[in-house]
Design a protein around this motif. Structure first.
Motif, PDB file in Angstrom:
ATOM      1  N   PRO A 297      13.314   6.602   2.606  1.00 14.57           N
ATOM      2  CA  PRO A 297      12.019   7.039   3.128  1.00 14.57           C
ATOM      3  C   PRO A 297      10.965   7.133   2.018  1.00 14.57           C
ATOM      4  N   VAL A 298       9.775   6.586   2.282  1.00 14.39           N
ATOM      5  CA  VAL A 298       8.681   6.610   1.307  1.00 14.39           C
ATOM      6  C   VAL A 298       7.376   6.949   2.018  1.00 14.39           C
ATOM      7  N   LYS A 299       6.429   7.519   1.282  1.00 15.60           N
ATOM      8  CA  LYS A 299       5.140   7.904   1.866  1.00 15.60           C
ATOM      9  C   LYS A 299       4.269   6.686   2.138  1.00 15.60           C
ATOM     10  N   PHE A 300       3.631   6.696   3.330  1.00 17.81           N
ATOM     11  CA  PHE A 300       2.742   5.599   3.691  1.00 17.81           C
ATOM     12  C   PHE A 300       1.615   6.147   4.562  1.00 17.81           C
TER      13      PHE A 300
ATOM     14  N   PHE B  84       6.131   9.248   6.560  1.00 23.31           N
ATOM     15  CA  PHE B  84       7.208   8.584   5.828  1.00 23.31           C
ATOM     16  C   PHE B  84       7.740   7.414   6.650  1.00 23.31           C
ATOM     17  N   VAL B  85       7.989   6.316   5.961  1.00 22.94           N
ATOM     18  CA  VAL B  85       8.571   5.134   6.601  1.00 22.94           C
ATOM     19  C   VAL B  85       9.811   4.716   5.806  1.00 22.94           C
ATOM     20  N   SER B  86      10.707   3.980   6.445  1.00 21.65           N
ATOM     21  CA  SER B  86      11.957   3.558   5.799  1.00 21.65           C
ATOM     22  C   SER B  86      12.087   2.047   5.800  1.00 21.65           C
ATOM     23  N   ASP B  87      13.032   1.562   5.017  1.00 22.68           N
ATOM     24  CA  ASP B  87      13.357   0.136   4.955  1.00 22.68           C
ATOM     25  C   ASP B  87      12.143  -0.712   4.592  1.00 22.68           C
ATOM     26  N   THR B  88      11.434  -0.313   3.550  1.00 21.76           N
ATOM     27  CA  THR B  88      10.235  -1.043   3.136  1.00 21.76           C
ATOM     28  C   THR B  88      10.447  -1.830   1.853  1.00 21.76           C
ATOM     29  N   PHE B  89      11.629  -1.751   1.271  1.00 22.97           N
ATOM     30  CA  PHE B  89      11.914  -2.515   0.052  1.00 22.97           C
ATOM     31  C   PHE B  89      13.210  -3.280   0.215  1.00 22.97           C
TER      32      PHE B  89
ATOM     33  N   LEU C  29       0.817  -1.220   0.000  1.00 20.26           N
ATOM     34  CA  LEU C  29       0.000   0.000   0.000  1.00 20.26           C
ATOM     35  C   LEU C  29       0.850   1.270   0.000  1.00 20.26           C
ATOM     36  N   ILE C  30       2.159   1.128   0.107  1.00 21.56           N
ATOM     37  CA  ILE C  30       3.043   2.292   0.152  1.00 21.56           C
ATOM     38  C   ILE C  30       2.945   3.085  -1.156  1.00 21.56           C
ATOM     39  N   GLU C  31       3.074   4.402  -1.038  1.00 21.33           N
ATOM     40  CA  GLU C  31       2.750   5.313  -2.133  1.00 21.33           C
ATOM     41  C   GLU C  31       3.960   5.792  -2.929  1.00 21.33           C
ATOM     42  N   ASP C  32       4.999   4.955  -3.035  1.00 16.54           N
ATOM     43  CA  ASP C  32       6.151   5.366  -3.833  1.00 16.54           C
ATOM     44  C   ASP C  32       6.008   4.954  -5.293  1.00 16.54           C
TER      45      ASP C  32
END
Length: 199
Positions: A147-150, A160-165, A22-25
């Motif tokens: 960091p990516v939008k979530f 923003f959250v990190s380490d999601t990929f 669901l992350i918005e990157d």
């Protein structure tokens, strides 16, 4: 066990629907970009000679296509309903066991944004199972590092959250089973990769 009413397919597309999708990157989210890409691929197909597997904390077969039509991703619900985790190994196990060790070479295209984090089938075991069942795994990584939008906070500001990929498991499975690893930044790239691999 696969219900007797469901077809057994030599080739499958496995789609990660875990919460991080669901992350918005990607536009608008990782999962929606993938669904759009799969739909673009399906529009060009003349037959539905492949299956679709969904996975999050477990893996399961997607519903059969309607008579005279190919699949639609419209019924693929947004992630989050499943318990947390990404059971990549379970998706490989399900795809591998739809045929026998003596069948012709089969293909699994696995689309995900992360590593195997749950389930009893590790990437190493999944690769061994795939090789024993003549299953070649190609993987498509979606998402960005950093960091990516979530979602948004109570004030409507982007969180923003990190380490999601992470693509460690994806690269491992592709390399061990004579497949290929790809990164897709948009739906057009998803569709093209699927076309090149399954056409």
């Amino acid at each position: 066990m696969i219900p007797p009413t469901m077809k057994v397919m030599d080739n499958n597309i496995a789609i990660d629907i875990s919460e991080s999708m669901l992350i918005e990157d990607c536009e608008p989210t990782r999962i929606e970009m993938v669904k759009k890409g799969v739909d673009k691929f399906l529009e060009r197909r003349n037959s539905c000679n492949f299956g679709i597997i969904l996975f999050a904390a477990s893996a399961w077969k997607y519903s059969e296509p309607a008579a005279g039509k190919c699949y639609s991703t419209a019924k693929i619900l947004p992630p989050g309903g499943e318990a947390g985790g990404t059971a990549i190994g379970e998706a490989v196990f399900l795809a591998a066991n739809q045929g026998g060790p003596t069948s012709q070479v089969r293909r699994l295209i696995l689309i995900s944004d992360g590593d195997n984090t749950i389930g009893s089938v590790s990437p190493a075991l999944a690769a061994e199972i795939a090789l024993n069942h003549n299953l070649t795994i190609s993987c498509i990584g979606v998402g960005q590092e950093g960091p990516v939008k979530f979602g948004k906070d109570a004030l409507g500001r982007s969180v923003f959250v990190s380490d999601t990929f992470s693509d460690t498991s994806l690269k491992f499975l592709a390399s061990k089973t004579n497949g290929h690893y790809y990164r897709a930044k948009n739906s057009e790239e998803v569709a093209k990769i699927l076309w090149d691999l399954l056409n």
